[in-house]
Motif scaffolding. Structure first.
Motif, PDB file in Angstrom:
ATOM      1  N   GLY A 185     -53.312  18.205  -8.606  1.00 44.20           N
ATOM      2  CA  GLY A 185     -53.041  17.230  -9.658  1.00 44.20           C
ATOM      3  C   GLY A 185     -53.188  15.816  -9.122  1.00 44.20           C
ATOM      4  N   GLU A 186     -53.680  14.913  -9.965  1.00 41.39           N
ATOM      5  CA  GLU A 186     -53.887  13.529  -9.546  1.00 41.39           C
ATOM      6  C   GLU A 186     -53.168  12.573 -10.491  1.00 41.39           C
ATOM      7  N   GLY A 187     -52.562  11.540  -9.913  1.00 41.53           N
ATOM      8  CA  GLY A 187     -51.878  10.530 -10.715  1.00 41.53           C
ATOM      9  C   GLY A 187     -52.060   9.159 -10.097  1.00 41.53           C
TER      10      GLY A 187
ATOM     11  N   THR B 101     -44.068   6.835 -10.081  1.00 35.69           N
ATOM     12  CA  THR B 101     -44.794   6.932 -11.351  1.00 35.69           C
ATOM     13  C   THR B 101     -46.040   7.794 -11.183  1.00 35.69           C
ATOM     14  N   ALA B 102     -46.767   7.567 -10.090  1.00 34.81           N
ATOM     15  CA  ALA B 102     -47.978   8.340  -9.824  1.00 34.81           C
ATOM     16  C   ALA B 102     -47.650   9.810  -9.568  1.00 34.81           C
ATOM     17  N   ARG B 103     -46.510  10.074  -8.933  1.00 35.71           N
ATOM     18  CA  ARG B 103     -46.090  11.461  -8.679  1.00 35.71           C
ATOM     19  C   ARG B 103     -45.882  12.217  -9.991  1.00 35.71           C
ATOM     20  N   LYS B 104     -45.190  11.568 -10.929  1.00 34.92           N
ATOM     21  CA  LYS B 104     -44.937  12.211 -12.222  1.00 34.92           C
ATOM     22  C   LYS B 104     -46.251  12.515 -12.936  1.00 34.92           C
ATOM     23  N   LEU B 105     -47.170  11.566 -12.883  1.00 34.17           N
ATOM     24  CA  LEU B 105     -48.465  11.766 -13.532  1.00 34.17           C
ATOM     25  C   LEU B 105     -49.254  12.884 -12.843  1.00 34.17           C
ATOM     26  N   ALA B 106     -49.159  12.953 -11.518  1.00 31.43           N
ATOM     27  CA  ALA B 106     -49.888  13.974 -10.766  1.00 31.43           C
ATOM     28  C   ALA B 106     -49.347  15.372 -11.055  1.00 31.43           C
ATOM     29  N   VAL B 107     -48.022  15.495 -11.107  1.00 33.20           N
ATOM     30  CA  VAL B 107     -47.412  16.797 -11.400  1.00 33.20           C
ATOM     31  C   VAL B 107     -47.768  17.238 -12.821  1.00 33.20           C
ATOM     32  N   ALA B 108     -47.745  16.283 -13.761  1.00 31.51           N
ATOM     33  CA  ALA B 108     -48.113  16.605 -15.145  1.00 31.51           C
ATOM     34  C   ALA B 108     -49.575  17.042 -15.216  1.00 31.51           C
ATOM     35  N   ASP B 109     -50.426  16.400 -14.429  1.00 33.87           N
ATOM     36  CA  ASP B 109     -51.845  16.764 -14.405  1.00 33.87           C
ATOM     37  C   ASP B 109     -52.029  18.170 -13.836  1.00 33.87           C
TER      38      ASP B 109
ATOM     39  N   GLY C  71     -46.071  30.860 -14.367  1.00 32.55           N
ATOM     40  CA  GLY C  71     -44.666  31.086 -14.062  1.00 32.55           C
ATOM     41  C   GLY C  71     -44.058  29.890 -13.349  1.00 32.55           C
ATOM     42  N   LYS C  72     -43.152  30.152 -12.437  1.00 30.56           N
ATOM     43  CA  LYS C  72     -42.455  29.073 -11.744  1.00 30.56           C
ATOM     44  C   LYS C  72     -43.308  28.475 -10.621  1.00 30.56           C
ATOM     45  N   VAL C  73     -42.913  27.270 -10.199  1.00 28.74           N
ATOM     46  CA  VAL C  73     -43.577  26.606  -9.076  1.00 28.74           C
ATOM     47  C   VAL C  73     -43.080  27.231  -7.778  1.00 28.74           C
ATOM     48  N   LEU C  74     -44.010  27.631  -6.921  1.00 29.11           N
ATOM     49  CA  LEU C  74     -43.650  28.263  -5.655  1.00 29.11           C
ATOM     50  C   LEU C  74     -43.723  27.296  -4.475  1.00 29.11           C
ATOM     51  N   ALA C  75     -44.605  26.296  -4.567  1.00 28.28           N
ATOM     52  CA  ALA C  75     -44.748  25.321  -3.475  1.00 28.28           C
ATOM     53  C   ALA C  75     -45.422  24.073  -4.010  1.00 28.28           C
ATOM     54  N   ILE C  76     -45.103  22.929  -3.390  1.00 26.39           N
ATOM     55  CA  ILE C  76     -45.712  21.675  -3.805  1.00 26.39           C
ATOM     56  C   ILE C  76     -45.752  20.718  -2.615  1.00 26.39           C
TER      57      ILE C  76
ATOM     58  N   TYR D 213     -50.524  19.115  -4.509  1.00 24.59           N
ATOM     59  CA  TYR D 213     -51.032  20.480  -4.421  1.00 24.59           C
ATOM     60  C   TYR D 213     -49.890  21.392  -4.857  1.00 24.59           C
ATOM     61  N   VAL D 214     -50.067  22.049  -5.991  1.00 28.00           N
ATOM     62  CA  VAL D 214     -48.988  22.854  -6.563  1.00 28.00           C
ATOM     63  C   VAL D 214     -49.406  24.323  -6.625  1.00 28.00           C
ATOM     64  N   LEU D 215     -48.535  25.169  -6.135  1.00 26.00           N
ATOM     65  CA  LEU D 215     -48.758  26.612  -6.177  1.00 26.00           C
ATOM     66  C   LEU D 215     -47.857  27.216  -7.251  1.00 26.00           C
ATOM     67  N   TYR D 216     -48.479  27.807  -8.270  1.00 23.47           N
ATOM     68  CA  TYR D 216     -47.735  28.418  -9.375  1.00 23.47           C
ATOM     69  C   TYR D 216     -47.812  29.940  -9.286  1.00 23.47           C
ATOM     70  N   GLU D 217     -46.774  30.565  -9.799  1.00 24.42           N
ATOM     71  CA  GLU D 217     -46.787  32.020  -9.967  1.00 24.42           C
ATOM     72  C   GLU D 217     -47.469  32.334 -11.294  1.00 24.42           C
ATOM     73  N   LEU D 218     -48.231  33.399 -11.345  1.00 25.00           N
ATOM     74  CA  LEU D 218     -48.858  33.851 -12.585  1.00 25.00           C
ATOM     75  C   LEU D 218     -48.133  35.096 -13.084  1.00 25.00           C
ATOM     76  N   VAL D 219     -47.863  35.122 -14.392  1.00 23.78           N
ATOM     77  CA  VAL D 219     -47.174  36.275 -14.988  1.00 23.78           C
ATOM     78  C   VAL D 219     -47.967  36.756 -16.192  1.00 23.78           C
ATOM     79  N   GLU D 220     -47.712  37.998 -16.571  1.00 24.58           N
ATOM     80  CA  GLU D 220     -48.407  38.576 -17.729  1.00 24.58           C
ATOM     81  C   GLU D 220     -47.823  38.043 -19.031  1.00 24.58           C
TER      82      GLU D 220
END
Length: 238
Positions: A40-42, A161-169, A186-191, A231-238
């Motif tokens: 994500g970029e902000g 401010t840039a962090r919030k925009l990057a996470v949203a992106d 799913g949930k965030v596993l790492a950032i 750099y955000v690592l998300y869990e994927l769920v069905e």
């Protein structure tokens, strides 16, 4: 020769280390869950509130003593003028001092000359005064001005401010990818993050007295970009 140097590690090295750590975390986590890694970029834009510049005096004479004496006289005046403008002692620092010999002319007219260069780093904490200070430096005898750099005394608000925009992106991209793949985020596993503060530089070498009769110099500060990449690592769920 006197030089001030910095021992800070290169930003690319730090960035690569962060990426490597995130990759390692990804390998550990993917052994137990389906995941997606998103960048994500902000960017936030802020007006600069300080300026750092390099100014100095270079003199040349047939003898080293004459060149040094002339240089010292002009340099003392230069520093005095800066402090008269309200610049604190802590914001004025010698950055380099050089003495070297050279030869001028050809044949029988060839002669040895000595050049002395004394440079100082000046931090101006009131951007509105930059033009006035540049003008005062030149009038005081400075014939070298390098690297006018606009910056921020405190970039934390811009980074947040840039962090919030990057996470949203990152979240937007993750949702887009997951939906396209027929799964859910799913949930965030790492950032982790990389912050980049923008700036602008300009430089000039000014012949003696070139601007002595001109009006106060004009400087345009513009805006600075504070960029954060997450750099955000998300869990994927069905």
């Amino acid at each position: 020769m006197v030089r001030n140097t910095s021992s800070n590690p290169p930003s690319t090295y730090v960035s690569n280390m962060r990426t490597a750590l995130l990759l390692f975390a990804t390998l550990l986590l993917t052994a137990h869950a389906r995941t997606i890694n998103v960048v994500g970029e902000g960017t936030s834009n802020l007006p600069p509130d300080q300026v750092t510049l390099e100014a100095g005096v270079t003199t040349t004479a047939k003898s080293a003593v004459t060149a040094l004496t002339d240089n010292n006289r002009k340099f003392v005046r230069l520093v005095a003028v800066v402090k008269e403008k309200g610049i604190a002692d802590k914001d004025v620092q010698t950055s380099s001092f050089d003495v070297f010999q050279d030869f001028r002319g050809r044949g029988d007219s060839r002669m040895r000359v000595y050049t002395v260069s004394n440079q100082v780093t000046i931090k101006v904490r009131d951007v509105a005064m930059v033009g006035e200070i540049l003008d005062a430096l030149v009038r005081a005898g400075s014939n070298e001005i390098y690297g006018i750099t606009f910056g921020l005394q405190d970039s934390q608000m811009g980074k947040d401010t840039a962090r919030k925009l990057a996470v949203a992106d990152a979240a937007r991209k993750a949702e887009l990818f997951a939906k396209s793949a027929g799964v859910k985020v799913g949930k965030v596993l790492a950032i982790s993050e990389t912050a980049i503060a923008g700036g602008s530089d300009n430089g000039a070498t000014l012949p003696n007295g070139e601007f002595a009769a001109r009006e106060t110099l004009s400087v345009s500060p513009g805006e600075l970009d504070v960029e954060v990449i997450v750099y955000v690592l998300y869990e994927l769920v069905e």
